[in-house]
Design an enzyme around this catalytic site. Sequence first.
Site, PDB file in Angstrom:
ATOM      1  N   ASP A 220     -20.819 -27.851  -6.726  1.00 25.72           N
ATOM      2  CA  ASP A 220     -21.454 -28.419  -5.363  1.00 25.72           C
ATOM      3  C   ASP A 220     -21.159 -30.170  -5.528  1.00 25.72           C
ATOM      4  O   ASP A 220     -19.723 -29.775  -4.821  1.00 25.72           O
ATOM      5  CB  ASP A 220     -23.430 -28.105  -5.785  1.00 25.72           C
ATOM      6  CG  ASP A 220     -23.720 -28.394  -4.153  1.00 25.72           C
ATOM      7  OD1 ASP A 220     -22.946 -28.194  -2.802  1.00 25.72           O
ATOM      8  OD2 ASP A 220     -24.373 -28.207  -4.043  1.00 25.72           O
ATOM      9  N   ASP A 221     -21.063 -30.947  -6.134  1.00 21.19           N
ATOM     10  CA  ASP A 221     -21.731 -32.078  -6.114  1.00 21.19           C
ATOM     11  C   ASP A 221     -22.004 -32.947  -7.145  1.00 21.19           C
ATOM     12  O   ASP A 221     -22.468 -33.711  -7.608  1.00 21.19           O
ATOM     13  CB  ASP A 221     -22.787 -32.740  -4.708  1.00 21.19           C
ATOM     14  CG  ASP A 221     -23.228 -31.845  -3.847  1.00 21.19           C
ATOM     15  OD1 ASP A 221     -21.484 -32.218  -3.037  1.00 21.19           O
ATOM     16  OD2 ASP A 221     -23.373 -31.671  -3.019  1.00 21.19           O
TER      17      ASP A 221
ATOM     18  N   HIS B 198     -17.749 -23.847  -4.676  1.00 19.35           N
ATOM     19  CA  HIS B 198     -18.566 -24.471  -3.670  1.00 19.35           C
ATOM     20  C   HIS B 198     -18.414 -26.267  -4.698  1.00 19.35           C
ATOM     21  O   HIS B 198     -18.844 -26.114  -5.437  1.00 19.35           O
ATOM     22  CB  HIS B 198     -19.607 -24.226  -3.794  1.00 19.35           C
ATOM     23  CG  HIS B 198     -20.987 -24.493  -3.200  1.00 19.35           C
ATOM     24  ND1 HIS B 198     -22.002 -23.119  -2.728  1.00 19.35           N
ATOM     25  CD2 HIS B 198     -21.144 -25.794  -3.348  1.00 19.35           C
ATOM     26  CE1 HIS B 198     -22.751 -24.245  -1.998  1.00 19.35           C
ATOM     27  NE2 HIS B 198     -22.250 -25.444  -2.278  1.00 19.35           N
TER      28      HIS B 198
ATOM     29  N   GLU C 152     -30.609 -21.924   0.293  1.00 20.89           N
ATOM     30  CA  GLU C 152     -30.412 -22.683   0.228  1.00 20.89           C
ATOM     31  C   GLU C 152     -31.980 -23.765   0.234  1.00 20.89           C
ATOM     32  O   GLU C 152     -32.941 -23.488  -1.134  1.00 20.89           O
ATOM     33  CB  GLU C 152     -29.426 -24.045  -0.007  1.00 20.89           C
ATOM     34  CG  GLU C 152     -29.674 -25.217  -1.160  1.00 20.89           C
ATOM     35  CD  GLU C 152     -28.631 -26.248  -0.508  1.00 20.89           C
ATOM     36  OE1 GLU C 152     -28.106 -26.221   0.380  1.00 20.89           O
ATOM     37  OE2 GLU C 152     -28.434 -26.970  -1.481  1.00 20.89           O
TER      38      GLU C 152
ATOM     39  N   HIS D 247     -23.628 -22.309   4.415  1.00 20.66           N
ATOM     40  CA  HIS D 247     -24.824 -22.480   3.070  1.00 20.66           C
ATOM     41  C   HIS D 247     -25.689 -21.798   3.671  1.00 20.66           C
ATOM     42  O   HIS D 247     -26.090 -22.327   5.539  1.00 20.66           O
ATOM     43  CB  HIS D 247     -24.677 -23.497   2.909  1.00 20.66           C
ATOM     44  CG  HIS D 247     -24.469 -24.877   2.778  1.00 20.66           C
ATOM     45  ND1 HIS D 247     -22.709 -24.708   2.650  1.00 20.66           N
ATOM     46  CD2 HIS D 247     -24.652 -25.728   1.692  1.00 20.66           C
ATOM     47  CE1 HIS D 247     -22.155 -25.502   1.929  1.00 20.66           C
ATOM     48  NE2 HIS D 247     -23.115 -25.804   0.432  1.00 20.66           N
TER      49      HIS D 247
ATOM     50  N   HIS E 168     -17.815 -30.184  -2.517  1.00 17.65           N
ATOM     51  CA  HIS E 168     -17.187 -30.567  -1.536  1.00 17.65           C
ATOM     52  C   HIS E 168     -17.422 -31.874  -2.190  1.00 17.65           C
ATOM     53  O   HIS E 168     -18.061 -32.407  -3.187  1.00 17.65           O
ATOM     54  CB  HIS E 168     -19.277 -31.331  -1.074  1.00 17.65           C
ATOM     55  CG  HIS E 168     -19.861 -30.563  -0.668  1.00 17.65           C
ATOM     56  ND1 HIS E 168     -20.732 -30.119   0.439  1.00 17.65           N
ATOM     57  CD2 HIS E 168     -20.673 -28.945  -1.244  1.00 17.65           C
ATOM     58  CE1 HIS E 168     -21.131 -28.924   0.854  1.00 17.65           C
ATOM     59  NE2 HIS E 168     -21.672 -28.428  -0.857  1.00 17.65           N
TER      60      HIS E 168
HETATM   61  N1  ADE Z   1     -23.277 -31.342   2.033  1.00 15.35           N
HETATM   62  C1  ADE Z   1     -23.226 -32.022   0.612  1.00 15.35           C
HETATM   63  N2  ADE Z   1     -23.595 -30.679  -0.836  1.00 15.35           N
HETATM   64  C2  ADE Z   1     -24.257 -29.871   0.280  1.00 15.35           C
HETATM   65  C3  ADE Z   1     -25.720 -29.541  -0.257  1.00 15.35           C
HETATM   66  N3  ADE Z   1     -26.040 -28.829  -2.040  1.00 15.35           N
HETATM   67  N4  ADE Z   1     -26.453 -28.293   0.416  1.00 15.35           N
HETATM   68  C4  ADE Z   1     -25.835 -28.650   2.296  1.00 15.35           C
HETATM   69  N5  ADE Z   1     -24.624 -29.577   2.620  1.00 15.35           N
HETATM   70  C5  ADE Z   1     -24.626 -30.440   1.251  1.00 15.35           C
HETATM   71 ZN    ZN Z   2     -22.874 -27.090  -1.694  1.00 13.92          ZN
END
Ligand code: ADE
Ligand code: ZN
Length: 341
Positions: free
Chosen positions: A279-280, A18, A201, A198, A20
């Site tokens: 994630d990011d 996971h 969350e 997703h 992005h």
């Molecule tokens: N796009 C990038 N990170 C995300 C996240 N945590 N939840 C939904 N969309 C995303």
């Molecule tokens: Zn994500």
Amino acid sequence: MADTLHRVLRGMPKAELHIHIEGSLEPELIFALAQRNNVRLDYASVEDLRRAYAFTDLQSFLDIYYAGASVLITEQDFYDMTRAYLKRAHEDNVRHVEMFFDPQTHTARGIAFATVIDGISRALADARSEWGISGGLIMCFLRHLSEEEAFATLEQALPYRDRLLGVGLDSSERGHPPEKFARVFARCRELGLHLVAHAGEEGPPDYIRTALDLLKVERIDHGVRCLEDPELTRRVAKDGIALTVCPLSNIKLCVFDALHQHNMRALLDAGLKVTVNSDDPAYFGGYINDNFLQTFDALGLDAGHARQLARNSFSAAFLPASEKQKRLDEVDAYFAEAGLA
Ligand code: ADE
Ligand code: ZN
């Protein structure tokens, strides 16, 4: 003792499922690419941009994340971004990556689909030959956009079908339930693509149920709100559906107030196939090993949990069975060698 556990966590072979890729764009690279491409940014400096990374929820993050991605113009830009992430992942002993990308963020700005996918795939191919990292691409549909736009994106992706491992669903969760994309996912399923989404969350546990029932996804990205529904929790555990959990992301986006309040231990105790991911990472303060170390410290997890999480990361991956077994054996050998098996 903590030092030993930290060393084990850093060194253990792992998969990241996971991430992005646009969320790995560090502020320094955003500024370098803005300069290279003559793109104007609303921030005066790297520090100024970093100061804006104080999010109150998912949408407040997404607004800045999409603005950051606006500096990506050429194939080389996509290559440089992906290369930087893979180098970091390699340093964290990531052996396999299943990487999300958001083509609509770029095609909406007039960037060709080919530019995006060529740059990312070239970096993945180089990482495979230089560092032995295996990987695949998961193309995400932006759920705040329409079903029609998702179908148009799928159409653009068809010439590159062989480069895609699967498809996912990301962006603003609340108000955009999985069923909005049921027909798109059905078509992707016919094409033999793996399916993830997703869910749970920020959105309710019911979105996890509909992602499973209506989209027929094989993994849930995040899914931490699953525990609010005991029956759903039992089902997800029984069916071995993996959750790709991102602890630092959950704190930055205020899903939990603090890491010691994160439900990672409860998810594991419920028998769910949990994995740890970043994630990011450029936006949330850490790559995969930062997520492991900080979560283990905050929740008092041990070497047994580490081994379970490393095994889950490969067992939940979309790898051929023989490759999966090889990676699982590597995890077991690593823990045996560390005297922790
Ligand atoms: N796009 C990038 N990170 C995300 C996240 N945590 N939840 C939904 N969309 C995303
Ligand atoms: Zn994500």
